[in-house]
Design a protein around this motif. Structure first.
Motif, mmCIF file in Angstrom:
data_model
loop_
_atom_site.group_PDB
_atom_site.id
_atom_site.type_symbol
_atom_site.label_atom_id
_atom_site.label_comp_id
_atom_site.label_asym_id
_atom_site.label_seq_id
_atom_site.Cartn_x
_atom_site.Cartn_y
_atom_site.Cartn_z
ATOM 1 N N PHE A 154 0.845 -1.201 0.000
ATOM 2 C CA PHE A 154 0.000 0.000 0.000
ATOM 3 C C PHE A 154 0.879 1.249 0.000
ATOM 4 O O PHE A 154 1.929 1.280 0.643
ATOM 5 N N ALA A 155 0.438 2.262 -0.722
ATOM 6 C CA ALA A 155 1.258 3.464 -0.926
ATOM 7 C C ALA A 155 1.557 4.199 0.380
ATOM 8 O O ALA A 155 2.619 4.801 0.534
ATOM 9 N N HIS A 156 0.632 4.140 1.344
ATOM 10 C CA HIS A 156 0.852 4.887 2.590
ATOM 11 C C HIS A 156 2.024 4.335 3.390
ATOM 12 O O HIS A 156 2.545 5.002 4.276
ATOM 13 N N GLU A 157 2.464 3.103 3.068
ATOM 14 C CA GLU A 157 3.596 2.519 3.786
ATOM 15 C C GLU A 157 4.857 3.358 3.598
ATOM 16 O O GLU A 157 5.731 3.358 4.462
ATOM 17 N N TRP A 158 4.949 4.071 2.487
ATOM 18 C CA TRP A 158 6.119 4.926 2.254
ATOM 19 C C TRP A 158 6.255 5.977 3.340
ATOM 20 O O TRP A 158 7.350 6.390 3.694
ATOM 21 N N GLU A 159 5.108 6.445 3.853
ATOM 22 C CA GLU A 159 5.127 7.466 4.911
ATOM 23 C C GLU A 159 5.021 6.833 6.293
ATOM 24 O O GLU A 159 5.178 7.520 7.304
ATOM 25 N N GLY A 160 4.704 5.537 6.334
ATOM 26 C CA GLY A 160 4.598 4.841 7.614
ATOM 27 C C GLY A 160 3.485 5.361 8.504
ATOM 28 O O GLY A 160 3.592 5.299 9.730
ATOM 29 N N VAL A 161 2.432 5.876 7.874
ATOM 30 C CA VAL A 161 1.316 6.407 8.660
ATOM 31 C C VAL A 161 0.072 5.563 8.398
ATOM 32 O O VAL A 161 -0.505 5.613 7.307
ATOM 33 N N ALA A 162 -0.328 4.789 9.400
ATOM 34 C CA ALA A 162 -1.438 3.856 9.223
ATOM 35 C C ALA A 162 -2.783 4.571 9.315
ATOM 36 O O ALA A 162 -2.947 5.498 10.100
ATOM 37 N N PRO A 163 -3.737 4.120 8.515
ATOM 38 C CA PRO A 163 -5.108 4.637 8.632
ATOM 39 C C PRO A 163 -5.895 3.783 9.624
ATOM 40 O O PRO A 163 -5.347 2.851 10.227
ATOM 41 N N ASP A 164 -7.181 4.082 9.774
ATOM 42 C CA ASP A 164 -8.095 3.225 10.534
ATOM 43 C C ASP A 164 -8.881 2.325 9.591
ATOM 44 O O ASP A 164 -9.321 1.249 9.967
ATOM 45 N N VAL A 165 -9.042 2.825 8.368
ATOM 46 C CA VAL A 165 -9.850 2.136 7.361
ATOM 47 C C VAL A 165 -9.177 2.341 6.009
ATOM 48 O O VAL A 165 -8.639 3.430 5.747
ATOM 49 N N LEU A 166 -9.197 1.311 5.162
ATOM 50 C CA LEU A 166 -8.585 1.442 3.835
ATOM 51 C C LEU A 166 -9.419 0.683 2.810
ATOM 52 O O LEU A 166 -9.803 -0.470 3.040
ATOM 53 N N ALA A 167 -9.695 1.357 1.708
ATOM 54 C CA ALA A 167 -10.409 0.719 0.606
ATOM 55 C C ALA A 167 -9.403 0.343 -0.470
ATOM 56 O O ALA A 167 -8.544 1.143 -0.832
ATOM 57 N N THR A 168 -9.504 -0.896 -0.967
ATOM 58 C CA THR A 168 -8.666 -1.284 -2.093
ATOM 59 C C THR A 168 -9.501 -2.147 -3.040
ATOM 60 O O THR A 168 -10.593 -2.595 -2.691
ATOM 61 N N ALA A 169 -9.011 -2.301 -4.253
ATOM 62 C CA ALA A 169 -9.751 -3.121 -5.228
ATOM 63 C C ALA A 169 -8.850 -3.378 -6.436
ATOM 64 O O ALA A 169 -8.035 -4.287 -6.410
ATOM 65 N N LYS A 170 -8.980 -2.541 -7.437
ATOM 66 C CA LYS A 170 -8.368 -2.697 -8.762
ATOM 67 C C LYS A 170 -7.457 -3.927 -8.934
ATOM 68 O O LYS A 170 -7.867 -4.897 -9.527
ATOM 69 N N ALA A 171 -6.217 -3.882 -8.447
ATOM 70 C CA ALA A 171 -5.272 -4.963 -8.750
ATOM 71 C C ALA A 171 -5.435 -6.180 -7.843
ATOM 72 O O ALA A 171 -4.773 -7.195 -8.054
ATOM 73 N N LEU A 172 -6.307 -6.087 -6.855
ATOM 74 C CA LEU A 172 -6.450 -7.183 -5.883
ATOM 75 C C LEU A 172 -6.797 -8.508 -6.556
ATOM 76 O O LEU A 172 -6.362 -9.566 -6.123
ATOM 77 N N GLY A 173 -7.581 -8.447 -7.630
ATOM 78 C CA GLY A 173 -7.939 -9.675 -8.337
ATOM 79 C C GLY A 173 -7.208 -9.836 -9.658
ATOM 80 O O GLY A 173 -7.509 -10.745 -10.428
ATOM 81 N N GLY A 174 -6.263 -8.942 -9.928
ATOM 82 C CA GLY A 174 -5.480 -9.046 -11.161
ATOM 83 C C GLY A 174 -6.332 -9.063 -12.427
ATOM 84 O O GLY A 174 -5.896 -9.523 -13.483
ATOM 85 N N GLY A 175 -7.565 -8.575 -12.350
ATOM 86 C CA GLY A 175 -8.459 -8.588 -13.507
ATOM 87 C C GLY A 175 -9.787 -9.261 -13.185
ATOM 88 O O GLY A 175 -10.772 -9.102 -13.895
ATOM 89 N N PHE A 176 -9.810 -10.000 -12.096
ATOM 90 C CA PHE A 176 -11.082 -10.556 -11.611
ATOM 91 C C PHE A 176 -11.678 -9.543 -10.645
ATOM 92 O O PHE A 176 -10.975 -9.047 -9.779
ATOM 93 N N PRO A 177 -12.971 -9.212 -10.799
ATOM 94 C CA PRO A 177 -13.546 -8.147 -9.962
ATOM 95 C C PRO A 177 -13.585 -8.539 -8.481
ATOM 96 O O PRO A 177 -14.242 -9.506 -8.105
ATOM 97 N N VAL A 178 -12.866 -7.784 -7.676
ATOM 98 C CA VAL A 178 -12.914 -7.979 -6.222
ATOM 99 C C VAL A 178 -12.399 -6.717 -5.535
ATOM 100 O O VAL A 178 -11.462 -6.078 -6.023
ATOM 101 N N GLY A 179 -13.034 -6.357 -4.450
ATOM 102 C CA GLY A 179 -12.606 -5.213 -3.652
ATOM 103 C C GLY A 179 -12.542 -5.609 -2.194
ATOM 104 O O GLY A 179 -13.055 -6.660 -1.793
ATOM 105 N N ALA A 180 -11.897 -4.777 -1.403
ATOM 106 C CA ALA A 180 -11.799 -5.078 0.020
ATOM 107 C C ALA A 180 -11.742 -3.789 0.820
ATOM 108 O O ALA A 180 -11.145 -2.807 0.387
ATOM 109 N N CYS A 181 -12.370 -3.822 1.996
ATOM 110 C CA CYS A 181 -12.275 -2.712 2.936
ATOM 111 C C CYS A 181 -11.580 -3.239 4.183
ATOM 112 O O CYS A 181 -12.085 -4.147 4.845
ATOM 113 N N LEU A 182 -10.394 -2.697 4.451
ATOM 114 C CA LEU A 182 -9.579 -3.142 5.577
ATOM 115 C C LEU A 182 -9.822 -2.210 6.756
ATOM 116 O O LEU A 182 -9.826 -0.985 6.574
ATOM 117 N N VAL A 183 -9.988 -2.787 7.936
ATOM 118 C CA VAL A 183 -10.308 -1.963 9.113
ATOM 119 C C VAL A 183 -9.515 -2.426 10.328
ATOM 120 O O VAL A 183 -9.105 -3.592 10.410
#
Ligand SMILES: *Cc1c(COP(=O)(O)O)cnc(C)c1O
Length: 390
Positions: A227-256
């Protein structure tokens, strides 16, 4: 007469029938170098053998059972995402917008559950993109996309990206959370200035807000970290991701985090298809490849090379390119010439790219891109740049 497919896209007149690594082959046989990657989706290129194997093996066993039951693959994929991030728990969905919707709901529910039902507003940034549902459109606040669709969903305020003073001043008693992309994708590759995420974290902690990252585009290895925020080392409370998670298969995730998820109990949220066995099999295989030792180091090396090549190109063709932008392989060039025409000409020359706001052309190669393919892409960019200067 209206086309059979609702004409909501300005599509280029090309149809692909086959993909192989970073290349796509059109129905007329022409080969393209794919620096669009389905808009940062096909991170492992096309037809990666591990993904084919995972998908076809799962397809022989079970496609769908529903979240009325345990879904085996969800445990494993969630645990792997948790092991490699700030998160304690994961909700699976099918797209980026859905992941952001879940993040918005988590933030509001957290405030309601902890005695602050009056806190329901999210502060987001101008130039952001969070999806095309009514809530995510309101979250981004882009007039162009909202116009004609009635009053925007309530509960979103906007400030300039990168400005901590503005952000702090915008917080009210009704603010629940801050929502930002660490690197703005669609908006034109603006990157959070150093210290920005840490500043947001401090504001959130001071006022009891949740920090929400939209890493739908910047996540899953695109910048050379999971995740891009790792470069700054500042963690969120919630994170939305999707696009590349399935490499072309539709899938998203909300990390909390466990703290943020306090209200997300049985019945609070759901999705029919979210995290279905096919999606989980592919996501697990994507993680196999991305989390293997050396993968991100290779992405960093490729990004480094592309960055140097683009800097040279910008320096050589100042009448065509204004500057290089972005982070890692979430990169591109701000153009002097119209970006839409640049994207067209590049495509005709065999290189697929993606336009973005602020007259930017995004270059989003698959993360498996090799040095000679970067050279090939830069060669095409240079050839097209020369057309404009000659
Ligand atoms: C693409 C994108 C979305 C929306 O994802 P969809 O899968 O199209 O719903 C949300 N946020 C960001 C940052 C994106 O790049």
């Amino acid at each position: 007469m209206i086309p059979a497919v609702l004409p909501t896209y300005a599509r280029a007149d090309v149809t692909f029938e086959r993909g192989e690594g970073p290349y796509l082959f059109a129905t007329d046989g022409k080969r393209y170098l794919d620096f669009a990657s389905g808009v940062a989706v096909t991170a492992l290129g096309h037809c990666h053998p591990r993904l084919i194997e995972a998908l076809t093996a799962q397809a022989q066993k079970l496609w769908h059972s529903s979240n009325l039951f345990q879904v085996a693959g969800q445990q494993k994929v969630a645990q792997r995402l948790i092991a490699h991030s700030f998160a304690d728990s994961v909700f699976f969905c099918n797209s980026g917008a859905e992941a952001v919707e879940c993040a918005i709901k988590v933030a509001r529910k957290y405030q309601a559950e902890t005695g602050h039902a009056e806190k329901y507003r999210l502060i987001a940034c101008t130039g952001s993109f969070h999806g095309r549902t009514l809530a995510t459109l309101a979250a981004a606040g882009n007039e162009k996309y909202l116009r004609g669709f009635g009053p925007p969903a309530p509960g979103f305020d906007h400030v300039a990206f990168g400005n901590l003073n503005e952000m702090r001043a915008k917080v009210t008693k009704e603010t629940a959370a801050i929502l930002v992309e660490p690197v703005q994708g669609e908006g034109g590759l603006a990157t959070a200035p150093e210290g920005y995420l840490a500043g947001l974290r401090a504001i959130c902690d001071e006022f009891g807000l949740l920090l929400v990252y939209d890493e739908v585009q910047s996540g899953m290895g695109r910048t050379g970290r999971l995740f891009a925020h790792e470069w700054e080392g500042v963690a969120p409370d919630v994170l939305a991701t999707a696009k590349a998670l399935g490499g072309g298969f539709p899938v998203g995730a909300c990390l909390v985090t466990e703290r943020a998820a306090v209200g997300m109990t049985a019945g609070s949220h759901g999705s029919t298809f979210g995290g279905n066995p096919l999606a989980m099999a592919v996501a697990d295989a994507v993680l196999d490849v991305m989390l293997a030792p050396g993968f991100f180091a290779r992405v960093e090396r490729a990004a480094d090379l592309l960055r140097r090549r683009l800097d040279a190109l910008v320096a050589e063709y100042p009448k065509v390119f204004a500057e290089r932008r972005g982070k890692g392989l979430l990169t591109g060039v701000k153009c002097v010439v119209p970006n839409t025409e640049m994207v067209d000409r590049l495509r005709k020359a065999g290189l697929l790219t993606v336009g973005a706001g602020e007259n930017v052309v995004r270059l989003l190669p698959p993360l498996i891109i090799e040095e000679r393919q970067i050279d090939e892409a830069v060669g095409i960019l240079e050839g097209v740049a020369r057309q404009w200067t000659s």
